[in-house]
Scaffold this motif. Structure first.
Motif, PDB file in Angstrom:
ATOM      1  N   MET A   1      48.053  34.303  42.972  1.00  0.00           N
ATOM      2  CA  MET A   1      49.246  34.816  43.635  1.00  0.00           C
ATOM      3  C   MET A   1      49.988  33.671  44.291  1.00  0.00           C
ATOM      4  N   SER A   2      51.261  33.691  44.215  1.00  0.00           N
ATOM      5  CA  SER A   2      52.006  32.540  44.697  1.00  0.00           C
ATOM      6  C   SER A   2      52.347  32.693  46.163  1.00  0.00           C
ATOM      7  N   HIS A 112      41.667  30.080  39.218  1.00  0.00           N
ATOM      8  CA  HIS A 112      41.740  31.033  40.339  1.00  0.00           C
ATOM      9  C   HIS A 112      40.408  31.591  40.828  1.00  0.00           C
ATOM     10  N   HIS A 113      39.493  31.846  39.904  1.00  0.00           N
ATOM     11  CA  HIS A 113      38.325  32.622  40.351  1.00  0.00           C
ATOM     12  C   HIS A 113      37.004  31.960  39.983  1.00  0.00           C
ATOM     13  N   ILE A 114      36.049  32.191  40.858  1.00  0.00           N
ATOM     14  CA  ILE A 114      34.700  31.684  40.689  1.00  0.00           C
ATOM     15  C   ILE A 114      33.775  32.890  40.512  1.00  0.00           C
ATOM     16  N   ASN A 160      44.969  34.107  31.802  1.00  0.00           N
ATOM     17  CA  ASN A 160      43.598  34.639  31.885  1.00  0.00           C
ATOM     18  C   ASN A 160      43.247  34.867  33.349  1.00  0.00           C
ATOM     19  N   HIS A 161      43.847  35.890  33.939  1.00  0.00           N
ATOM     20  CA  HIS A 161      43.703  36.071  35.387  1.00  0.00           C
ATOM     21  C   HIS A 161      42.533  36.966  35.769  1.00  0.00           C
ATOM     22  N   ALA A 162      42.328  38.076  35.060  1.00  0.00           N
ATOM     23  CA  ALA A 162      41.234  38.998  35.420  1.00  0.00           C
ATOM     24  C   ALA A 162      39.935  38.417  34.868  1.00  0.00           C
ATOM     25  N   ASP A 229      44.934  42.450  36.290  1.00  0.00           N
ATOM     26  CA  ASP A 229      45.036  41.511  37.400  1.00  0.00           C
ATOM     27  C   ASP A 229      43.661  40.995  37.810  1.00  0.00           C
ATOM     28  N   LEU A 230      42.769  41.894  38.187  1.00  0.00           N
ATOM     29  CA  LEU A 230      41.454  41.471  38.644  1.00  0.00           C
ATOM     30  C   LEU A 230      40.423  42.475  38.193  1.00  0.00           C
ATOM     31  N   SER A 231      39.168  42.139  38.444  1.00  0.00           N
ATOM     32  CA  SER A 231      38.100  42.997  37.950  1.00  0.00           C
ATOM     33  C   SER A 231      36.828  42.773  38.760  1.00  0.00           C
ATOM     34  N   PRO A 333      48.229  47.600  42.095  1.00  0.00           N
ATOM     35  CA  PRO A 333      46.913  47.178  42.565  1.00  0.00           C
ATOM     36  C   PRO A 333      46.643  45.715  42.232  1.00  0.00           C
ATOM     37  N   HIS A 334      45.997  45.039  43.154  1.00  0.00           N
ATOM     38  CA  HIS A 334      45.648  43.628  42.936  1.00  0.00           C
ATOM     39  C   HIS A 334      44.124  43.560  42.808  1.00  0.00           C
ATOM     40  N   GLY A 335      43.415  43.381  43.921  1.00  0.00           N
ATOM     41  CA  GLY A 335      41.967  43.288  43.827  1.00  0.00           C
ATOM     42  C   GLY A 335      41.329  44.638  43.557  1.00  0.00           C
ATOM     43  N   PRO A 399      47.582  44.810  51.190  1.00  0.00           N
ATOM     44  CA  PRO A 399      46.150  44.613  50.948  1.00  0.00           C
ATOM     45  C   PRO A 399      45.895  43.929  49.601  1.00  0.00           C
ATOM     46  N   LEU A 400      45.015  42.939  49.607  1.00  0.00           N
ATOM     47  CA  LEU A 400      44.744  42.195  48.366  1.00  0.00           C
ATOM     48  C   LEU A 400      43.291  42.299  47.915  1.00  0.00           C
ATOM     49  N   HIS A 401      42.391  41.774  48.722  1.00  0.00           N
ATOM     50  CA  HIS A 401      41.013  41.635  48.255  1.00  0.00           C
ATOM     51  C   HIS A 401      40.030  42.149  49.308  1.00  0.00           C
ATOM     52  N   THR A 402      38.884  42.652  48.831  1.00  0.00           N
ATOM     53  CA  THR A 402      37.886  43.213  49.738  1.00  0.00           C
ATOM     54  C   THR A 402      36.518  42.579  49.483  1.00  0.00           C
ATOM     55  N   GLY A 441      45.175  35.133  51.154  1.00  0.00           N
ATOM     56  CA  GLY A 441      45.040  35.632  49.782  1.00  0.00           C
ATOM     57  C   GLY A 441      43.647  36.227  49.640  1.00  0.00           C
ATOM     58  N   HIS A 442      42.745  35.424  49.095  1.00  0.00           N
ATOM     59  CA  HIS A 442      41.359  35.886  48.986  1.00  0.00           C
ATOM     60  C   HIS A 442      40.615  35.699  50.295  1.00  0.00           C
ATOM     61  N   LEU A 443      39.509  36.428  50.427  1.00  0.00           N
ATOM     62  CA  LEU A 443      38.546  36.172  51.485  1.00  0.00           C
ATOM     63  C   LEU A 443      37.174  36.188  50.825  1.00  0.00           C
ATOM     64  N   ASN A 462      44.083  30.948  52.950  1.00  0.00           N
ATOM     65  CA  ASN A 462      45.442  31.315  53.306  1.00  0.00           C
ATOM     66  C   ASN A 462      46.465  30.681  52.381  1.00  0.00           C
ATOM     67  N   LYS A 463      47.570  31.385  52.205  1.00  0.00           N
ATOM     68  CA  LYS A 463      48.602  30.910  51.290  1.00  0.00           C
ATOM     69  C   LYS A 463      49.618  30.020  51.981  1.00  0.00           C
ATOM     70  N   ILE A 464      49.724  30.149  53.270  1.00  0.00           N
ATOM     71  CA  ILE A 464      50.746  29.398  53.995  1.00  0.00           C
ATOM     72  C   ILE A 464      50.081  28.682  55.170  1.00  0.00           C
ATOM     73  N   PRO A 502      43.428  27.165  47.067  1.00  0.00           N
ATOM     74  CA  PRO A 502      42.226  27.950  46.805  1.00  0.00           C
ATOM     75  C   PRO A 502      42.559  29.422  46.594  1.00  0.00           C
ATOM     76  N   HIS A 503      41.956  30.007  45.585  1.00  0.00           N
ATOM     77  CA  HIS A 503      42.014  31.464  45.422  1.00  0.00           C
ATOM     78  C   HIS A 503      40.618  31.964  45.785  1.00  0.00           C
ATOM     79  N   TYR A 504      39.852  32.415  44.790  1.00  0.00           N
ATOM     80  CA  TYR A 504      38.552  32.945  45.163  1.00  0.00           C
ATOM     81  C   TYR A 504      37.527  31.827  45.348  1.00  0.00           C
TER      82      TYR A 504
HETATM   83  S1  CUK Z   1      44.661  36.103  42.925  1.00  0.00           S
HETATM   84 CU1  CUK Z   1      44.663  37.362  44.795  1.00  0.00          CU
HETATM   85  S2  CUK Z   1      45.206  35.698  46.178  1.00  0.00           S
HETATM   86 CU2  CUK Z   1      45.028  34.747  41.339  1.00  0.00          CU
HETATM   87 CU3  CUK Z   1      42.654  36.167  42.754  1.00  0.00          CU
HETATM   88 CU4  CUK Z   1      44.920  34.399  44.342  1.00  0.00          CU
END
Ligand code: CUK
Ligand code: CUA
Length: 643
Positions: A1-2, A112-114, A160-162, A229-231, A333-335, A399-402, A441-443, A462-464, A502-504
């Motif tokens: 997410m930008s 983006h993701h680990i 390849n985001h999800a 988006d995510l999975s 929906p995002h996360g 809301p983004l991620h849980t 963004g992520h936590l 954080n994004k900013i 950093p994302h996830y």
């Molecule tokens: S996405 Cu939701 S803040 Cu690419 Cu995992 Cu980054």
């Protein structure tokens, strides 16, 4: 997410969502009002180890950062999808094939993701997987060496985001496409406005070999043209399922910030992968001609090989009933995250005013009772209420991620209102909220996505950044924050800067990794074709206009150190073997006018630097890594003569 998403939210605000008040990204609470805790809880005394390794995505720098938690100290940057001039990754002849794709050599991606490997739903400390968003790829990092061991390109995908999300015994990592594309011909020359007819989504099930970790695409599932988006994989009772968030169920191909938010609800896709496996076994898959690269690094050869694969097995949902179900989910929906028991699926609509929590048991019952609301592109849509446990009301905005602490609590990041909200999985009541600085963004909670979270800490990405650190011109550091979640109230205990965006991230107990580290490569096991296993094997060999230098490095000498006979226009290959057999004694190698980078060679390893003799003269070379008191003496000359 930008980081520009705020803007998107504001333009959506024009459509009637009351976000206009949120002109800034700062939370209403100021710094002093934040629940700051005992900062000494993040203190790790000099010479002491951290409790957790933190494996953090580097976003658009294409790398992974390894940090310690709770100190926030940066230990290493592991190059994955991007070249690294520091180590020579992607510059050395041995590592260049890692970045090969069907598009040729692609030395950058957006990571983006680990996903850390799991056994029985818990971290096992073997591998980290990561996604390349832009030129769809999956990488596997070996946690014994902290090196990228493998990169697999994903065909029929764009963005390849999800990805990569992993099953509880690491059977599969998934890779679902964010952009729908014309699948029958990836380069399909079709008008973009034929999106609804021609564009499809796809989900790849990448099998992980339980012994070696090697990845291969077991099968792909073709889907309607939504954007994945995510999975998350199910776990425990829901093991055998995957849950994907999808936006753009409108299937818009232009002005998505408006057109993809037209409907009140998008979807969560529930996918029964055990069923998919049955269909594959029953021969329901069709082979499709595609082209994608598979790159593997060998620690014995100290080299990567790249292979092009030309087909993939595809399942069409039309031939595979009872495999896919859509569940309506409020606005974009995002996360989508699964709690440690596997019963609750939390989906976050970025533009929704509540967080829906779905129940796995209710989803199963709804399927059995056929509690459907028609279908979407032939896939049954489960009635919202039939799948819903309930909604978390007024959690915050965006809301983004849980993540989960394993004690019955969930923590959701709120991008727009810039906060983390803690709520109860049991009664869905909000229990606590803390501001983040700014626009999280992520936590991540150590072990948060597993069946047994470790709790204790939570990290916000954080994004900013704005005013959190000494300013460095227009470009600021990226920013993470550490919270103590051991008590009822969340408490901010540390800010720490990070690289990339950093994302996830996933943190894992140090004990699972630290004693397994490879400290040296045994020189007698070095199977590199150009290894010189002693100074006596050092030599210079000409093959046409290629000059191969079999060089050794040991404190404090490079052999040979005077090289003559190189002609103008020659391509010189320095194959440098580090003869050391002690931990932490790398040698480096660089030569004047280098058209690549340096190489950094670990004990027992051979790496090759290619260099073009572009002018006549004398060219000094030297060891770049301060290795001994006589490090400066580790140098030599190469002479280039006219042809
Ligand atoms: S996405 Cu939701 S803040 Cu690419 Cu995992 Cu980054
Ligand atoms: Cu070897 Cu410096």
């Amino acid at each position: 997410m930008s980081r520009y998403l705020n803007r998107a939210f504001f333009s959506v605000g024009v459509l009637g969502i009351a976000l206009g008040a949120l002109q800034g990204c700062k939370p209403n609470t100021n710094t002093t009002a934040a629940a700051t805790g005992d900062a000494s809880k993040s203190f790790v005394a000099p010479g002491k180890y951290d409790e957790f390794y933190n494996v953090v995505s580097g976003g658009f720098n294409g790398q992974i950062g390894i940090y310690g938690i709770p100190s926030g100290r940066l230990f290493r940057i592991v190059p994955v999808f991007s070249q690294s001039a520091e180590s020579g990754y992607g510059f050395s002849e041995e590592t260049k094939p890692m970045l090969n794709t069907s598009h040729g050599f692609v030395p950058w991606d957006d990571l983006h993701h680990i996903a850390l490997s799991q056994t029985k739903g818990e971290h096992d400390g073997r591998w980290a997987f990561a996604n390349g968003n832009n030129t769809p790829r999956l990488a596997r990092i070996d946690l014994n060496t902290f090196r990228t061991a493998e990169i697999l390109e994903i065909p029929n995908s764009a963005g390849n985001h999800a990805s990569p999300f992993i099953t509880e015994n690491s059977e599969y990592v998934v890779a679902a496409t964010r952009f729908s594309v014309p699948l029958d011909d990836q380069n399909g020359d079709v008008p973009i406005n034929t999106y609804k007819q021609n564009f499809k989504g796809s989900i790849s099930f990448v099998a992980v070999d339980p012994g070696s970790g090697k990845m291969s695409i077991a099968f792909q599932i073709r889907t309607p043209g939504v954007n994945f988006d995510l999975s998350r994989a199910g776990k425990g009772k829901s093991n055998g399922w995957f849950f994907f968030s999808c936006y753009n169920s409108e299937q818009a191909n232009t002005l998505l910030e408006v057109n993809a938010s037209a409907k009140d609800k998008d979807f969560v896709l529930a996918l029964n992968w055990k069923k998919a496996e049955e269909y594959v076994k029953a021969g329901k898959g069709k082979k499709q001609a595609v082209k994608y690269a598979h790159n593997v690094y060998s620690d014995a050869n100290h080299s990567a090989t790249s292979e092009m694969i030309t087909e993939v097995l595809e399942l069409d949902p039309a031939d595979c009933p009872d495999m896919l179900y859509f569940i309506p989910c409020p606005k974009s929906p995002h996360g989508t995250d699964v709690d440690p028991t596997g019963e609750y699926i939390v989906a976050s609509g970025k533009l929704a005013a509540s967080i829906p929590v779905f129940s796995f048991d209710k989803i199963q019952k709804a399927i059995a009772d056929k509690a459907f609301d028609g279908d979407y592109s032939g896939i049954p849509v489960i009635k919202y209420e039939a799948a819903l446990k309930g909604e978390v009301q007024k959690p915050g905005l965006g809301p983004l991620h849980t993540e989960f602490d394993g004690k019955g609590n969930a923590y959701t990041s709120m991008f727009v209102s810039s906060e983390i909200v803690k709520w109860s999985l049991d009664n869905l009541q909000v229990l606590d909220r803390v501001p983040t600085y700014y626009s999280i963004g992520h936590l991540s909670i150590p072990g948060g996505p597993t069946a047994k979270p470790h709790g204790k800490y939570m990290i916000a990405y954080n994004k900013i950044t704005k005013d959190r650190y000494l300013p460095t011109g227009p470009e600021l550091t990226q920013s993470a924050q550490l919270y103590d979640i051991s008590g009822e109230k969340m408490k901010l205990i540390l800010d720490f800067p990070t690289t990339g965006e950093p994302h996830y991230a996933e943190a894992i107990p140090a004990a699972l990794i630290k004693d397994k580290q490879v400290k040296i490569f045994k020189i007698e096991e070095n199977a590199h074709p150009y290894a010189a296993k002693g100074e006596g094997q050092a030599k210079v060999e000409r093959k046409g206009n290629e000059v191969h230098v079999w060089m050794t490095a040991i404190r404090s000498h490079l052999t040979p150190d005077n090289i003559e006979g190189v002609k103008l226009g020659d391509n010189v290959y320095f194959h440098v073997t580090n003869l050391e057999q002690d931990w932490d004694v790398p040698h480096g190698f660089a030569i004047k006018g280098a058209n690549n980078a340096e190489i950094l060679i670990m004990p027992g390893e051979t790496q090759t630097l290619q260099w073009k003799a572009d002018r006549v003269g004398i060219f000094p070379f030297y060891c770049t890594d301060f290795c001994s008191a006589l490090h400066q003496e580790m140098q030599g000359y190469l002479r280039v003569s006219p042809t």
